[in-house]
Design a protein around this motif. Structure first.
Motif, PDB file in Angstrom:
ATOM      1  N   VAL A 104       1.987  -1.614  -3.962  1.00  0.00           N
ATOM      2  CA  VAL A 104       3.234  -1.968  -3.285  1.00  0.00           C
ATOM      3  C   VAL A 104       3.560  -3.444  -3.522  1.00  0.00           C
ATOM      4  CG1 VAL A 104       4.409  -2.175  -1.055  1.00  0.00           C
ATOM      5  CG2 VAL A 104       2.977  -0.186  -1.520  1.00  0.00           C
ATOM      6  N   LYS A 105       2.546  -4.302  -3.403  1.00  0.00           N
ATOM      7  CA  LYS A 105       2.772  -5.735  -3.607  1.00  0.00           C
ATOM      8  C   LYS A 105       3.244  -6.034  -5.029  1.00  0.00           C
ATOM      9  CE  LYS A 105      -0.620  -7.341  -0.191  1.00  0.00           C
ATOM     10  NZ  LYS A 105      -1.922  -8.040   0.011  1.00  0.00           N
ATOM     11  N   ASP A 106       2.674  -5.321  -6.001  1.00  0.00           N
ATOM     12  CA  ASP A 106       2.984  -5.590  -7.402  1.00  0.00           C
ATOM     13  C   ASP A 106       4.298  -4.981  -7.857  1.00  0.00           C
ATOM     14  OD1 ASP A 106       0.637  -6.985  -7.672  1.00  0.00           O
ATOM     15  OD2 ASP A 106      -0.454  -5.400  -8.728  1.00  0.00           O
ATOM     16  N   VAL A 107       4.683  -3.851  -7.249  1.00  0.00           N
ATOM     17  CA  VAL A 107       5.741  -3.045  -7.841  1.00  0.00           C
ATOM     18  C   VAL A 107       6.900  -2.734  -6.898  1.00  0.00           C
ATOM     19  CG1 VAL A 107       6.228  -0.779  -8.833  1.00  0.00           C
ATOM     20  CG2 VAL A 107       4.153  -1.996  -9.486  1.00  0.00           C
ATOM     21  N   LEU A 108       6.608  -2.294  -5.678  1.00  0.00           N
ATOM     22  CA  LEU A 108       7.644  -1.750  -4.796  1.00  0.00           C
ATOM     23  C   LEU A 108       8.136  -2.781  -3.792  1.00  0.00           C
ATOM     24  CD1 LEU A 108       5.902   1.687  -4.187  1.00  0.00           C
ATOM     25  CD2 LEU A 108       7.789   1.226  -5.768  1.00  0.00           C
ATOM     26  N   HIS A 109       9.137  -2.395  -3.028  1.00  0.00           N
ATOM     27  CA  HIS A 109       9.650  -3.271  -1.971  1.00  0.00           C
ATOM     28  C   HIS A 109       8.665  -3.269  -0.801  1.00  0.00           C
ATOM     29  CE1 HIS A 109      12.320  -4.753   1.246  1.00  0.00           C
ATOM     30  NE2 HIS A 109      12.951  -5.379   0.250  1.00  0.00           N
ATOM     31  N   SER A 110       8.538  -4.399  -0.135  1.00  0.00           N
ATOM     32  CA  SER A 110       7.543  -4.534   0.937  1.00  0.00           C
ATOM     33  C   SER A 110       7.775  -3.552   2.081  1.00  0.00           C
ATOM     34  CB  SER A 110       7.542  -5.963   1.479  1.00  0.00           C
ATOM     35  OG  SER A 110       8.827  -6.309   1.978  1.00  0.00           O
TER      36      SER A 110
END
Length: 305
Positions: A124-130
């Motif tokens: 999530v941190k690397d790719v998606l919205h928080s």
């Protein structure tokens, strides 16, 4: 104009995420087919740096484009991409948990689950919205932990066995994993802990009954014998208190389990004298004679009281 682009981006991002997840998950999984062959993944194998460095920036840029396409960006993101990510995550971990349960015992399953959750947090941190973090972790924890909780904690190498062996690291990991799942996840674990403490206390009482009927009654008499029994139970209580504090972070539910387990134990009797009466006699003697006469320091007296 955005709808066709949404659809194409969604399918592309999902394909990249699935490939990323499979690569990183496979890197951390055991290659053995038997429980005895399993070894906990090393820190190096838990994360495939090539995947992170090579493809995650690409996925991140695609997600940023997705969010930037409309003014109401997060609504579009949630209704299209996030919804599909959560669905595919559930499918992925349903299948993976079934494989893990067929090959891993409880401690090793927990190690793998902890590594998987750590990977998803990083994903999530690397790719998606928080904003996706909480919902994604809920799906992962549901599929890995909650749907299989009864099976995990009651296995031959489950919670009861871990308690008997004193494996506090595994018990602490169990607590860390299930604590975010809420009270409902804590109750069955605390019940096992309560049963374990009750069993240990009852063993002390049963052993004392056998010893008393086997000759201690004539040699010592009940007051002196009871004092010895209470001393052993105090040691047990101290050990269990430390267990609750260390492995279960002093959670009130587990302190309640400790309290109820010892309430059960002190209501037992040796002949006509209850354990509760033995405790009262021991404390009375300390107060009447003074702890110093029993070789106790002021700190020990305070602790025992």
């Amino acid at each position: 104009i955005f709808v066709p682009l949404h659809t194409r981006l969604t399918s592309t991002i999902l394909a990249l995420l699935l490939k990323d997840r499979e690569n990183t998950a496979t890197a951390g999984e055991s290659k053995g087919d038997k429980k005895d062959d399993y070894k906990a993944p090393s820190e190096e194998s838990r994360w495939d740096e090539k995947v992170v460095e090579g493809e995650r920036p690409l996925i991140k840029r695609a997600v940023q484009v997705y969010i930037a396409m409309e003014s109401n960006a997060l609504k579009t993101y949630r209704e299209n991409l996030e919804k599909q990510v959560l669905k595919e995550t559930g499918v992925f971990y349903s299948a993976k948990s079934a494989r893990m349960l067929s090959t891993l015992n409880c401690p090793d399953y927990l190690v793998q689950a902890e590594a998987d959750i750590a990977r998803e947090i990083q994903l999530v941190k690397d790719v998606l919205h928080s904003s996706t973090m909480d919902e994604l972790l809920t799906v992962v924890r549901t599929k890995l932990l909650m749907e299989h909780q009864s099976t995990i904690i009651t296995r031959p190498m489950g919670v009861t066995r871990l308690l008997h062996l004193g494996h506090r690291d595994s018990l602490a990991r169990l607590y860390r994993l299930y604590a975010p799942c809420g009270h409902v996840a804590m109750v069955p674990i605390s019940e096992i802990v309560k049963d374990f403490i009750s069993t240990k206390g009852s063993q002390v009482v049963r052993t004392a009954r056998v010893a008393y009927s086997g000759g201690a009654k004539q040699r010592k008499g009940m007051p002196s014998f009871g004092d010895s029994v209470v001393g052993k139970l105090i040691v047990l209580h101290d050990d269990c208190y430390k267990l609750v504090e260390a492995a279960f972070q002093g959670n009130p539910l587990f302190h309640k389990a400790l309290k109820e387990a010892f309430e059960y134990v002190v209501n037992n009797k040796i002949e006509d004298t209850s354990i509760g009466e033995m405790v009262s006699t021991r404390l009375h003697n300390i107060l009447r004679k003074g702890g110093e006469a029993r070789g106790m320091t002021p700190e020990q007296i305070s602790h025992e009281m």
